[in-house]
Scaffold this motif. Structure first.
Motif, short mmCIF file in Angstrom:
data_model
loop_
_atom_site.label_atom_id
_atom_site.label_comp_id
_atom_site.label_asym_id
_atom_site.label_seq_id
_atom_site.Cartn_x
_atom_site.Cartn_y
_atom_site.Cartn_z
N GLY A 1 38.12 35.62 57.60
CA GLY A 1 38.26 37.05 57.34
C GLY A 1 39.50 37.38 56.54
N GLU A 2 40.62 36.69 56.80
CA GLU A 2 41.85 36.94 56.05
C GLU A 2 41.65 36.63 54.56
OE1 GLU A 2 45.40 35.18 57.59
OE2 GLU A 2 44.69 35.30 59.67
N VAL A 3 41.00 35.51 54.29
CA VAL A 3 40.81 35.09 52.91
C VAL A 3 39.85 36.03 52.18
CG1 VAL A 3 40.06 33.20 51.41
CG2 VAL A 3 41.25 32.70 53.56
N VAL A 4 38.75 36.38 52.83
CA VAL A 4 37.76 37.20 52.15
C VAL A 4 38.31 38.60 51.86
CG1 VAL A 4 36.50 38.33 54.05
CG2 VAL A 4 35.26 37.55 52.03
N ASN A 5 39.15 39.13 52.72
CA ASN A 5 39.70 40.48 52.49
C ASN A 5 40.72 40.48 51.36
OD1 ASN A 5 38.50 42.54 54.13
ND2 ASN A 5 39.29 41.45 55.92
N VAL A 6 41.48 39.38 51.21
CA VAL A 6 42.40 39.27 50.07
C VAL A 6 41.61 39.29 48.77
CG1 VAL A 6 43.97 37.70 48.88
CG2 VAL A 6 44.26 38.11 51.32
N ALA A 7 40.50 38.53 48.74
CA ALA A 7 39.67 38.49 47.54
C ALA A 7 38.99 39.83 47.29
CB ALA A 7 38.63 37.38 47.68
N ALA A 8 38.49 40.44 48.37
CA ALA A 8 37.76 41.70 48.23
C ALA A 8 38.64 42.81 47.69
CB ALA A 8 37.16 42.11 49.58
N ALA A 9 39.93 42.79 48.01
CA ALA A 9 40.83 43.84 47.54
C ALA A 9 40.90 43.87 46.03
CB ALA A 9 42.23 43.61 48.13
N GLU A 10 40.69 42.73 45.38
CA GLU A 10 40.76 42.67 43.92
C GLU A 10 39.55 43.33 43.25
OE1 GLU A 10 43.30 41.43 42.13
OE2 GLU A 10 44.39 41.06 44.00
N PRO B 1 32.65 43.96 39.13
CA PRO B 1 32.34 42.56 38.77
C PRO B 1 33.31 41.98 37.75
CG PRO B 1 30.36 43.94 38.74
CD PRO B 1 31.53 44.86 38.85
N THR B 2 33.96 42.83 36.96
CA THR B 2 34.86 42.31 35.92
C THR B 2 36.10 41.66 36.53
OG1 THR B 2 36.07 44.42 35.72
CG2 THR B 2 34.10 44.14 34.37
N LYS B 3 36.37 41.91 37.80
CA LYS B 3 37.57 41.37 38.44
C LYS B 3 37.24 40.20 39.37
CE LYS B 3 40.39 44.55 36.79
NZ LYS B 3 40.84 45.63 37.64
N LEU B 4 36.05 39.61 39.22
CA LEU B 4 35.68 38.52 40.12
C LEU B 4 36.62 37.32 39.98
CD1 LEU B 4 33.87 37.26 42.22
CD2 LEU B 4 32.24 36.63 40.43
N ASP B 5 37.02 37.01 38.74
CA ASP B 5 37.95 35.90 38.54
C ASP B 5 39.25 36.15 39.29
OD1 ASP B 5 36.16 34.53 37.01
OD2 ASP B 5 37.00 35.16 35.08
N ASN B 6 39.72 37.41 39.23
CA ASN B 6 40.95 37.76 39.95
C ASN B 6 40.78 37.55 41.45
OD1 ASN B 6 41.80 38.51 37.45
ND2 ASN B 6 41.95 40.71 37.88
N ALA B 7 39.59 37.90 41.95
CA ALA B 7 39.32 37.77 43.38
C ALA B 7 39.38 36.31 43.81
CB ALA B 7 37.95 38.38 43.71
N LEU B 8 38.75 35.44 43.02
CA LEU B 8 38.74 34.01 43.37
C LEU B 8 40.14 33.41 43.26
CD1 LEU B 8 35.39 32.97 41.64
CD2 LEU B 8 35.80 33.45 44.06
N SER B 9 40.91 33.88 42.29
CA SER B 9 42.29 33.40 42.15
C SER B 9 43.14 33.84 43.34
CB SER B 9 42.90 33.94 40.84
OG SER B 9 42.23 33.41 39.72
N ALA B 10 42.92 35.09 43.78
CA ALA B 10 43.67 35.57 44.94
C ALA B 10 43.33 34.78 46.18
CB ALA B 10 43.36 37.06 45.15
N ALA B 11 42.06 34.39 46.32
CA ALA B 11 41.65 33.57 47.47
C ALA B 11 42.34 32.21 47.43
CB ALA B 11 40.14 33.41 47.48
N LYS B 12 42.42 31.65 46.22
CA LYS B 12 43.07 30.34 46.08
C LYS B 12 44.55 30.43 46.46
CE LYS B 12 44.17 26.74 42.71
NZ LYS B 12 44.13 26.34 41.27
#
Length: 866
Positions: A819-828, A847-858
């Protein structure tokens, strides 16, 4: 003198009947045509319009034993029941009333005579109060009745000056108290010890003699009136030589019955008093048409039922028990209130159903509460807990407060209200009489209605109104209200809308846009094309085409009501209606949706009675005679002593003042348009008749033909072809799902080869495409199985939304929460999510910020796994 409660009630009514008072039966607990009151909470409520001058009766003196309820809104005694000797939710108010007839002298004399001669109460035991400035009442008590001056207290306006509202009728009071004796602590009224239990008020005499203006000025009323009230339960306690109302015969019978049903020998337990009180209020509410629900009066009923059930549980009750008390109540009060006998089965069914529903969650809710109590720090239950008990387990706030009080605790009511927010729809209505009494539109006229037989008529203007004021002339091209001596126009009431049409006056017209009542006057609202004056002669013309359509729909509601009771059960009662020229709407009590088969049967039965061409007839008779004959009364309506009974053959008989067809065949046809629930235990049917029914049928046929054309079949085989299409669609969906799973599995295999190593942990972070969002979960499960130990983060962009999912193998959930990881990504991507430690999902809108979301998860994983 030792008298039973029933004997006291009858002795009171008989005494005042001998004094020239009209015996008036108790009105419903639901105030007729009065949206300002939640319940009938005093004996004078059924006479409110008489006191206000808006209604005339053929008697000027009345006496009644009125059933009252104080369990919601401004007047609420619910929380005190069981903890005091004299608080009840339901009680009977004995009263005598004068509408401009006798005044203070006779009212005082009657009260003293009844108490000392009929009931034979010792005079030395009675103490009276008067308003501080009311010398007239003081002198009557002291000089004419002979009450010693040391037993007469002068009391200020707070307790001894009554008002109907901020403005309007008001006046001083005179109260009668009974002295229970020196062995009980307390002082006379007006002393510092008055809150003790020695001196108990048993009768209140209200003298309406002023009309309070907006500036506070008191003007004398032209017809001073009297309103009195004496609680039956209190006077019974006095006569039966007991101190608590719960020790009188009526309550003792209920308490013993409850104890027997529950299986307890502790007859002094306060929970038995609660149950005995609550069975009365619940039974009478249901008899008067209320059903348990989550709003308004139904919510109050639900609160009372659940409070009683909880007290039964405290006594060890197992299974349903509360509804079994109805039989004992009918035995005690059924003779005085025959409606209890008539509705006994309906009452029992409603109580049992509600009891069963609450019983499923009661034990679980109590466990939650008890667990919270063991961990409670302080003496206040948090508002969040109170709300959880309400929202999840159906515990009304005051029920939780009741349980908390038993343990010396209070509740955080402010916190509860905050948690309720938009869901909080409580029955907290102000009990006032609405607008300024002196600004009310009033008429002293009583219009003769000609519309049962005619749609035209000759008449004369007796009143005109413009801009809320009476005028002698209404100019041309202005809007206003016209009152006639006699009129064929029907004023809106009983669910039937008011007539429209025109009045021919002075060679011009007054276009009637609506017809309403002002008191007993029929008021024509509309636009004047010519100047009108009081005294002008008028030719009235109702829009007859519209009237006939309204009549068809109104008569159909009577057939519908009877059909519903025949086919669904006698628990069905009308909860409201609207009858227009276009359609009818009928609300009724029923506990579940009406099935398609039942709707067909209802529609068929109504049409059968239309085809039978039943004779429709009306007769005026005393209301008690009408009820004995079996006439149905409309929910929430207020009736005069003489009522109009409408019969449709032997199929339907109801009290109704509306306009109707001559034979049921005139309705033509009846079609149900819709059926739906509008509140807990209340359903609504909308239907059309006559030309409207024909038009509705034609529209259905057109739609059916169009559907048949699209499906390339004929109308008789549409259902068969639709089923074929549904089966084919389901097969295609299964095929798509299978292909999607295969694509996802292949994509998963490719992703394993690109897994990252973050501080020794295998991590898959990737955007996927070509798969359905619902396939993401199974894709994550497959990847976790292949990784055996690791984290998976997947993102899917589709048009204007994003789907994110995070999976964590069980051995890593101590270090990484999905849940912590998914919420960090979702915020993007402008979203949020949640889930378990090992699996969490989220959505987003960018959808244009999906790359940002995956980077934030990493980045988050790098921090967590370090």
């Amino acid at each position: 003198m030792q008298m039973t409660s029933a004997e006291i009630r009858e002795a009171f009514l008989a005494f005042f009947a001998e004094k020239g008072h009209q015996r008036v039966p108790s009105a419903s607990l639901i105030p007729g045509n009065d949206p300002t009151l939640l319940f009938t909470n005093a004996g004078m409520v059924p006479f409110k319009d008489v006191f206000l001058g808006d209604e005339q009766r053929d008697y000027s003196r009345a006496t009644s034993s009125q059933r009252c309820l104080r369990a919601g809104g401004k007047h609420n005694d619910l929380e005190n029941v069981g903890y005091t000797a004299r608080h009840h939710t339901f009680f009977e108010m004995l009263g005598n009333f004068s509408f401009g007839d006798y005044f203070k002298r006779e009212a005082i004399q009657y009260a003293w005579e009844y108490l000392t001669d009929v009931l034979q109460l010792p005079k030395e035991k009675l103490w009276v109060t008067v308003f501080t400035e009311d010398d007239e009442a003081y002198d009557i008590w002291a000089k004419e009745i002979g009450v010693p001056t040391d037993r007469i207290s002068r009391i200020g306006a707070k307790d001894n000056f009554w008002a109907m509202g901020d403005t309007g009728p008001c006046g001083p009071c005179s109260e009668i108290f009974y002295d229970h004796g020196e062995e009980i602590w307390g002082g006379p009224p007006g002393t510092p010890e008055e809150d003790g239990d020695r001196y108990i008020e048993i009768w209140n005499l209200v003298f309406m003699q002023y009309n309070r203006q907006a500036d506070g000025t008191l003007l004398p009323l032209p017809k001073p009136s009297v309103d009195t009230g004496m609680g039956l339960e209190r006077i019974a306690a006095v006569l039966q030589h007991v101190h608590s109302n719960y020790e009188i015969d009526l309550f003792q019978a209920l308490i013993k019955s409850a104890a027997s049903i529950i299986g307890t020998d502790d007859l002094d337990n306060k929970s038995l008093r609660v149950i005995a009180d609550h069975i009365r209020s619940c039974s009478f509410l249901i008899a008067d048409g209320v059903q348990p629900s989550n709003e308004g009066r139904g919510y109050v009923l639900r609160r009372i039922i659940r409070r009683a059930v909880r007290h039964g549980s405290m006594l060890g009750a197992r299974g349903t028990f509360f509804y079994k008390l109805v039989a004992s109540l009918v035995e005690q009060m059924g003779d005085a209130y025959p409606e209890l006998k008539d509705k006994q089965k309906v009452i029992e069914q409603a109580l049992q159903r509600e009891e069963e529903q609450f019983g499923k969650t009661l034990e679980r809710g109590l466990n939650i509460l008890n667990e919270a109590l063991t961990e409670l720090d302080g003496t206040v239950l948090p508002g969040e807990l109170v709300f959880k008990l309400y929202d999840t387990f159906g515990f009304p706030m005051d029920l939780t407060a009741d349980m908390a009080r038993e343990k010396g605790l209070t509740i955080d009511e402010a916190g509860f209200n905050e948690a309720m927010e938009a869901q909080r729809q409580r029955a907290q209505q102000a009990s006032n009489f609405g607008v300024d009494y002196n600004e009310r539109l009033k008429s002293n006229q009583k219009s003769e209605f000609l519309g049962y037989t005619d749609v035209t008529g000759e008449s004369e203007i007796v009143e005109l109104f413009a801009n809320g004021e009476a005028v002698s002339e209404l100019p041309a091209e202005s809007k206003g209200i016209v009152v006639l001596t006699r009129t064929p126009f029907y004023a809106e009431s009983g669910g039937q809308i008011g007539d429209t049409g025109k009045l021919i006056v002075n060679g011009g017209e007054f276009l009637v846009e609506d017809t309403q009542y002002i008191g007993k006057a029929i008021a024509h609202h509309g636009q004047a094309a010519a100047t009108l004056k009081v005294g002008d002669k008028v030719a009235a013309h109702v829009d007859s085409h519209r009237r006939e359509a309204v009549k068809r729909n109104h008569s159909a509601t009577h057939l519908l009501h009877a059909a519903l009771r025949n086919l669904l059960g006698e628990h069905v009662t009308q909860k409201g209606s609207l009858v227009t020229a276009e359609r009818l709407r009928f609300d009724f009590s029923h506990f579940e949706s009406v099935t398609a088969e039942q709707l067909d049967a209802i529609e068929r039965q109504v049409n059968e009675e239309i085809y039978n061409n039943l004779q429709v007839s009306a007769a005026v008779m005393p209301i008690e005679e009408a009820k004995k004959a079996g006439a149905m009364a409309l929910f929430g309506e207020k009736y005069d002593d003489d009522v109009r009974v409408l019969r449709m053959g032997d199929f339907s008989m109801e009290l109704c003042g509306g306009t109707h067809v001559r034979q049921t065949g005139d309705i033509g046809a009846f079609r149900i348009i819709s059926e739906a629930g509008i509140a807990s235990g209340v359903r609504r049917i909308e239907a059309v008749t006559g030309a409207g029914a024909v038009q509705f049928t034609l529209q259905q046929q057109q739609q059916l033909r169009h559907a048949a054309s699209l499906l390339k079949t004929d109308a008789m085989h549409v259902a068969e072809r639709v089923q074929q299409q549904i089966d084919r669609s389901r097969q295609l969906e299964r095929t798509i799902d299978e292909l999607s799973q295969k694509i996802a599995a292949q994509a998963g295999s490719d992703l394993i080869g690109n897994a990252l190593d973050i501080h020794g942990v295998k991590v898959v972070i990737a955007e996927v495409a070509g798969v359905e969002a619902k396939a993401l979960r199974s894709m994550v499960d497959d990847l976790k199985n292949q990784l055996q130990s690791g984290v998976v983060v997947l993102g899917l962009a589709a048009e204007d939304k994003v789907s994110l999912i995070v999976g964590v193998t069980n051995d890593l959930t101590g270090r990484v929460k999905a849940g912590e990881v998914v919420n960090v990504a979702a915020a993007e991507v402008g979203g949020k999510g949640g889930g378990r430690p090992d699996l969490a999902q989220a959505g987003g809108a960018d959808p244009t910020k999906l790359d940002n979301a995956l980077s934030a998860a990493k980045t988050k994983l790098e921090a967590l796994l370090r």
